[in-house]
Motif scaffolding. Structure first.
Motif, mmCIF file in Angstrom:
data_model
loop_
_atom_site.group_PDB
_atom_site.id
_atom_site.type_symbol
_atom_site.label_atom_id
_atom_site.label_comp_id
_atom_site.label_asym_id
_atom_site.label_seq_id
_atom_site.Cartn_x
_atom_site.Cartn_y
_atom_site.Cartn_z
ATOM 1 N N LYS A 184 0.779 -1.293 -0.200
ATOM 2 C CA LYS A 184 -0.008 0.219 0.147
ATOM 3 C C LYS A 184 0.887 0.885 0.212
ATOM 4 C CE LYS A 184 -4.072 -2.306 1.323
ATOM 5 N NZ LYS A 184 -4.354 -3.149 0.713
ATOM 6 N N ASN A 213 -5.404 10.609 -8.983
ATOM 7 C CA ASN A 213 -5.539 9.213 -8.748
ATOM 8 C C ASN A 213 -4.517 9.202 -7.309
ATOM 9 O OD1 ASN A 213 -4.427 9.331 -12.148
ATOM 10 N ND2 ASN A 213 -6.082 7.810 -11.540
ATOM 11 N N ASN A 245 -3.658 8.430 -0.354
ATOM 12 C CA ASN A 245 -3.688 6.334 -0.539
ATOM 13 C C ASN A 245 -3.685 6.888 -2.507
ATOM 14 O OD1 ASN A 245 -4.054 5.301 1.572
ATOM 15 N ND2 ASN A 245 -5.567 5.115 1.948
ATOM 16 N N CYS A 296 -3.610 4.817 -5.679
ATOM 17 C CA CYS A 296 -4.764 4.679 -6.940
ATOM 18 C C CYS A 296 -3.855 4.016 -8.132
ATOM 19 C CB CYS A 296 -6.395 4.368 -6.396
ATOM 20 S SG CYS A 296 -7.633 3.951 -7.864
ATOM 21 N N SER A 300 -3.420 1.237 -11.294
ATOM 22 C CA SER A 300 -3.428 -0.021 -11.727
ATOM 23 C C SER A 300 -2.409 -0.926 -11.081
ATOM 24 C CB SER A 300 -3.458 -0.521 -13.244
ATOM 25 O OG SER A 300 -4.451 0.230 -13.511
ATOM 26 N N HIS A 313 -3.307 -2.884 -7.569
ATOM 27 C CA HIS A 313 -4.181 -3.460 -7.049
ATOM 28 C C HIS A 313 -4.657 -5.250 -6.483
ATOM 29 C CE1 HIS A 313 -6.241 0.475 -8.844
ATOM 30 N NE2 HIS A 313 -6.035 1.008 -7.672
ATOM 31 N N SER A 368 -10.893 6.023 -13.820
ATOM 32 C CA SER A 368 -10.854 5.643 -11.757
ATOM 33 C C SER A 368 -10.323 6.799 -11.306
ATOM 34 C CB SER A 368 -10.592 4.219 -11.809
ATOM 35 O OG SER A 368 -9.372 3.958 -12.414
ATOM 36 N N ALA A 422 -9.259 8.343 -7.757
ATOM 37 C CA ALA A 422 -9.087 8.609 -6.536
ATOM 38 C C ALA A 422 -9.816 9.842 -5.419
ATOM 39 C CB ALA A 422 -8.087 8.267 -5.855
#
Length: 166
Positions: free
Chosen positions: A71, A82, A88, A90, A92, A95, A135, A137
């Motif tokens: 993380k 992102n 945090n 984010c 790919s 993940h 996508s 964050a």
């Protein structure tokens, strides 16, 4: 007691980064007794909105690394589509491995055990230059970058200045 495979791998990656530093970031242990928590300094990439910034972050590795991703969280305040408001990251490759239940990412874009601290941080530097709007964050940052670029740049510039003072 024998060192775990993940600890051996992390020790090797740390040693490699010390021997052959990579432009754009530096990384080391927060505490010499804990191979699973790293502190990182990401340097804002040239020709990006983040140029000139020195952004502090942490990487926390699971005990079953490299089967699962670490993380990453920025400690320095940073305004980016992102990166969540909690810091945090984010992207790919951080993940969990396997298929994306939302269908945004292919399995090969997600975490793979071949990734290293170096590939993670190079991906983060690339993300600073080229955000993924598919996508976000931080929806507010993504919307602002899309709809009000001058205000977005101003907010990023404040983060860059603050990072230089830390």
């Amino acid at each position: 007691m024998a060192e775990s495979q993940s600890a051996l791998l992390l020790r090797k990656q740390l040693s490699e980064l010390k021997r052959n530093p990579v432009e754009g970031f530096s990384a080391g242990l927060v505490n010499d007794d804990d191979l699973y928590k790293w502190e990182v300094l990401v340097i804002g990439p040239p020709d990006s909105y983040y140029e000139g910034g020195f952004f502090k972050a942490t990487l926390e590795f699971p005990k079953d690394y490299p089967q699962r991703p670490p993380k990453m969280r920025f400690v320095s305040q940073i305004w980016h589509p992102n990166i969540g408001t909690d810091g945090n990251v984010c992207i790919s490759i951080l993940h969990e491995p396997g298929d994306d239940r939302y269908g945004y990412e292919k399995a090969e874009e997600r975490w793979l055990p071949v990734h290293t601290v170096e590939t993670i941080l190079l991906s983060v530097i690339s993300m600073l230059t080229d955000p993924n709007f598919e996508s976000p964050a931080n929806i507010d940052a993504a919307k602002q970058q899309r709809d009000d670029l001058p205000e977005f740049k101003k907010r990023v510039a404040q983060c860059v200045r603050r990072s230089q003072e830390e």
